[in-house]
Design a protein around this motif. Structure first.
Motif, PDB file in Angstrom:
ATOM      1  N   LEU A  76      -5.167  -7.434  -7.574  1.00 46.29           N
ATOM      2  CA  LEU A  76      -6.099  -7.300  -6.454  1.00 46.29           C
ATOM      3  C   LEU A  76      -6.575  -8.654  -5.950  1.00 46.29           C
ATOM      4  CD1 LEU A  76      -7.906  -5.737  -4.497  1.00 46.29           C
ATOM      5  CD2 LEU A  76      -9.549  -5.428  -6.370  1.00 46.29           C
ATOM      6  N   HIS A  77      -6.701  -9.612  -6.835  1.00 43.31           N
ATOM      7  CA  HIS A  77      -7.169 -10.941  -6.414  1.00 43.31           C
ATOM      8  C   HIS A  77      -6.265 -11.542  -5.339  1.00 43.31           C
ATOM      9  CE1 HIS A  77      -4.123 -13.511  -8.406  1.00 43.31           C
ATOM     10  NE2 HIS A  77      -4.018 -12.502  -9.242  1.00 43.31           N
ATOM     11  N   ARG A  78      -5.000 -11.157  -5.312  1.00 44.40           N
ATOM     12  CA  ARG A  78      -4.091 -11.684  -4.283  1.00 44.40           C
ATOM     13  C   ARG A  78      -4.547 -11.229  -2.892  1.00 44.40           C
ATOM     14  NH1 ARG A  78       1.993 -10.617  -6.834  1.00 44.40           N
ATOM     15  NH2 ARG A  78       1.596 -11.585  -8.893  1.00 44.40           N
ATOM     16  N   LEU A  79      -4.933  -9.971  -2.791  1.00 41.67           N
ATOM     17  CA  LEU A  79      -5.417  -9.455  -1.508  1.00 41.67           C
ATOM     18  C   LEU A  79      -6.743 -10.123  -1.130  1.00 41.67           C
ATOM     19  CD1 LEU A  79      -3.378  -7.256  -2.563  1.00 41.67           C
ATOM     20  CD2 LEU A  79      -4.726  -5.600  -1.286  1.00 41.67           C
ATOM     21  N   GLY A 136       7.553  -9.289  -3.741  1.00 46.80           N
ATOM     22  CA  GLY A 136       7.140  -7.906  -3.955  1.00 46.80           C
ATOM     23  C   GLY A 136       8.229  -7.118  -4.655  1.00 46.80           C
ATOM     24  N   SER A 137       7.846  -6.039  -5.334  1.00 44.41           N
ATOM     25  CA  SER A 137       8.848  -5.266  -6.070  1.00 44.41           C
ATOM     26  C   SER A 137       8.328  -3.870  -6.383  1.00 44.41           C
ATOM     27  CB  SER A 137       9.219  -5.976  -7.380  1.00 44.41           C
ATOM     28  OG  SER A 137       8.078  -6.069  -8.235  1.00 44.41           O
ATOM     29  N   ASP A 187       5.659  -3.632   5.219  1.00 42.11           N
ATOM     30  CA  ASP A 187       5.255  -2.506   4.386  1.00 42.11           C
ATOM     31  C   ASP A 187       4.015  -1.857   4.994  1.00 42.11           C
ATOM     32  OD1 ASP A 187       5.129  -0.657   2.383  1.00 42.11           O
ATOM     33  OD2 ASP A 187       4.882  -2.080   0.737  1.00 42.11           O
ATOM     34  N   ILE A 188       4.190  -1.301   6.176  1.00 44.30           N
ATOM     35  CA  ILE A 188       3.060  -0.750   6.932  1.00 44.30           C
ATOM     36  C   ILE A 188       2.576   0.572   6.343  1.00 44.30           C
ATOM     37  CG2 ILE A 188       4.373   0.602   8.622  1.00 44.30           C
ATOM     38  CD1 ILE A 188       2.459  -0.588  10.784  1.00 44.30           C
ATOM     39  N   VAL A 192       0.789  -9.639   1.299  1.00 41.07           N
ATOM     40  CA  VAL A 192       0.929 -10.411   0.070  1.00 41.07           C
ATOM     41  C   VAL A 192       1.782  -9.607  -0.906  1.00 41.07           C
ATOM     42  CG1 VAL A 192      -1.260 -11.615   0.384  1.00 41.07           C
ATOM     43  CG2 VAL A 192      -1.221  -9.500  -0.911  1.00 41.07           C
ATOM     44  N   PRO A 193       2.605 -10.259  -1.697  1.00 39.60           N
ATOM     45  CA  PRO A 193       3.504  -9.520  -2.596  1.00 39.60           C
ATOM     46  C   PRO A 193       2.758  -8.873  -3.756  1.00 39.60           C
ATOM     47  CG  PRO A 193       3.687 -11.886  -2.997  1.00 39.60           C
ATOM     48  CD  PRO A 193       2.814 -11.722  -1.783  1.00 39.60           C
TER      49      PRO A 193
END
Length: 252
Positions: free
Chosen positions: A112-115, A135-136, A165-166, A211-212
């Motif tokens: 979550l910190h990435r977002l 991303g994966s 990735d909408i 963000v991945p």
């Protein structure tokens, strides 16, 4: 743009809709608060017959820091309505950032910190993406991944959008984005709900960043996705794309 989020997630509300997630909910809440101790959590339960709502109440009562909150709804009427109820609750309480996260463990709280970093860096909407570099997906049935990739490709082409990735359901909104939406006009669900809100953000001139993240198929319980939700998304996206191309009014 100045930071709106503290180092451990202060000013953030994570909205987690639930329906029959009694086994998953304690695990995901514990992981979330271990990863970012400053966030608050709102469990939006749709009267789960398996006792998920009661478990949420217990978690809230046991959290001395007052970070866990519960919103009980009297009927099961879709993911989109559950999120809108959660957003309404959070906006009324002045949270700066509101997050969508699944209860089933498919979205890693540890990422979550990435977002949130992307929001602090200037994004108005940060989407946790499976389909950008880095991303994966893990343990996802090939059929589900095929449908997801196909839906995203279709939406990009129909809308003329660059978001890869909408349909993703792990995302963080600045409150100003949600405040700009007319919630009463939003009646989409599932895939379509995620496309709907991201497209509204794009049309509103907000900055959308991907963000991945690693998406992991749920280990416990069953997916709530069905064919009706996919059909709805196909038809709605086609309409929104036509409206955009021919200069008609914004959807909704």
């Amino acid at each position: 743009m100045s930071n709106v989020i503290g180092p451990t997630g202060e000013n953030v509300l994570v909205v987690i809709p639930t329906y029959n997630e009694s086994e998953n909910l304690p695990i995901i809440v514990d992981r979330l608060l271990s990863a970012l101790a400053g966030v608050h959590v709102l469990v939006v339960d749709d009267s789960s017959p398996d006792g998920t709502g009661e478990i949420a109440d217990r978690l809230a009562a046991e959290d001395e820091a007052g970070r866990i909150h519960v919103l009980h709804r009297t009927e099961k009427d879709g993911l989109g309505k559950a999120y809108l109820a959660g957003f309404t609750w959070g906006l009324a309480r002045e949270y700066a950032v509101l997050v969508e996260m699944d209860a089933d463990g498919s979205h890693a709280p540890e990422q979550l910190h990435r977002l949130l970093d992307a929001v602090n860096a200037g994004a108005d909407l940060a989407i946790g993406s499976r389909y950008v570099t880095g991303g994966s997906t893990v343990n996802w049935p090939k059929r589900r991944e095929f449908l997801s990739r196909g839906a995203n490709t279709y939406a990009r082409l129909a809308l003329g959008s660059s978001i890869r990735d909408i349909t993703a359901g792990f995302r963080a909104y600045r409150r100003e984005v949600l405040e700009s939406f007319d919630f009463a006009a939003i009646d989409s669900a599932g895939y379509c709900f995620q496309i709907d809100l991201a497209w509204r953000a794009v049309q509103g001139g907000f900055t959308v960043t991907e963000v991945p993240i690693t998406f992991t198929e749920r280990a416990i319980g069953e997916s709530k996705m069905d064919g009706g939700v996919i059909t709805e998304a196909f038809l709605q996206v086609a309409r929104w794309g036509m409206d955009s191309r021919f200069g008609r009014s914004k959807h909704g």
